[in-house]
Enzyme design. Structure first.
Site, PDB file in Angstrom:
ATOM      1  CB  SER A 105      38.768  38.139  27.618  1.00 56.81           C
ATOM      2  OG  SER A 105      39.510  36.977  28.567  1.00 56.81           O
TER       3      SER A 105
ATOM      4  CE1 TYR B   6      36.197  39.275  32.366  1.00 56.63           C
ATOM      5  CE2 TYR B   6      37.044  37.296  31.395  1.00 56.63           C
ATOM      6  CZ  TYR B   6      37.190  38.821  31.457  1.00 56.63           C
ATOM      7  OH  TYR B   6      38.190  39.258  31.221  1.00 56.63           O
TER       8      TYR B   6
END
Length: 246
Positions: A138, A151
């Protein structure tokens, strides 16, 4: 017969799009995810040969069963797409529940490790030897959004996992690369179009890209011969606030 892939998180979003793209390209695909009904919906989107295997990637026994069933059905494994992931509620760090932290680490990082470990065992032993692992990272690893500590931390750790896997896989013809995705349109990210929290505290809408472009990128990475590798690729909406974010 077609090459064989395992796609985790195949029941929705990026995992579904990549699984369908692989199936349509002639791959045989084991679909892994927690919900059997969602995996069945993914399988119904393509006439290709698939095998739905309900799996919680944070469960060691479930992951081992996933790879055992894949080997029993397809005899080998050419590609693992480590895609399964989750997030935690957006709260200040001091209010972040340990249970939420552990669940994100278990799915995003430990799950990817367990699948990578099982893939190594299978890819090293099969003939022809080797295969490819693609990790879904990501851009949050490089430019996190506010209130996303679990995250963002796990996605930064995914980059370390990718580098170590790539290095340790060289001796066994196992290639490993990572795709970092920014604002692909999926049910999980669709809210960015309406507005998402920025580093300055403002809520602003952001552009997104069609998830099919992500699937096409993964398909390109997967289609390379093992002597070639995309180590890191970033696919993002051109005008999203990533370069210069904050």
């Amino acid at each position: 017969m077609g090459k064989v892939a395992i796609v985790t998180g195949a029941g929705s979003g990026i995992g579904r799009a990549v699984a369908v793209a692989l199936l349509d390209a002639g791959w045989r695909v084991a679909l892994a995810g927690r919900r059997a009904d969602a995996l069945a919906e993914t399988a119904a989107l393509s006439a290709g040969e698939s095998l739905a295997i309900p799996t919680d990637v944070a469960d060691e026994a479930a992951v081992d069963a996933l790879f055992e069933q894949t080997k029993a059905r397809f005899s080998r494994l050419d590609l693992l797409f480590n895609n399964a992931g989750t997030g935690a509620p957006p709260v200040p760090i001091e209010d972040h529940a340990l249970d939420h932290w552990k669940r994100v680490v278990d799915v995003n990082l430990t799950g990817a490790f367990l699948c990578t470990r099982a893939a190594f065992r299978l890819m090293k032993a099969q003939a022809p030897r080797g295969g490819r692992i693609i990790n879904n990272g990501s851009i949050a690893a490089h430019a996190p959004r506010p209130l996303t500590i679990a995250y963002s931390a796990t996605k930064a750790a995914m980059t370390g996992l990718t580098r170590s896997t790539s290095l340790d896989g060289r001796a066994y013809d196992i290639a490993c690369g990572q795709i970092d995705i920014g604002n692909a349109e999926t049910p999980m990210t669709r809210g960015v179009v309406r507005g998402t929290l920025q580093a300055d505290g403002a809520m602003k809408p952001e552009p997104y890209l069609d998830v099919r472009h992500v699937a096409e990128a993964v398909l390109y990475m997967a289609g390379l011969p093992l002597e070639a590798n995309v180590q890191f690729m970033t696919v993002m909406a051109t005008k999203m606030p990533y370069i210069g974010r904050g």
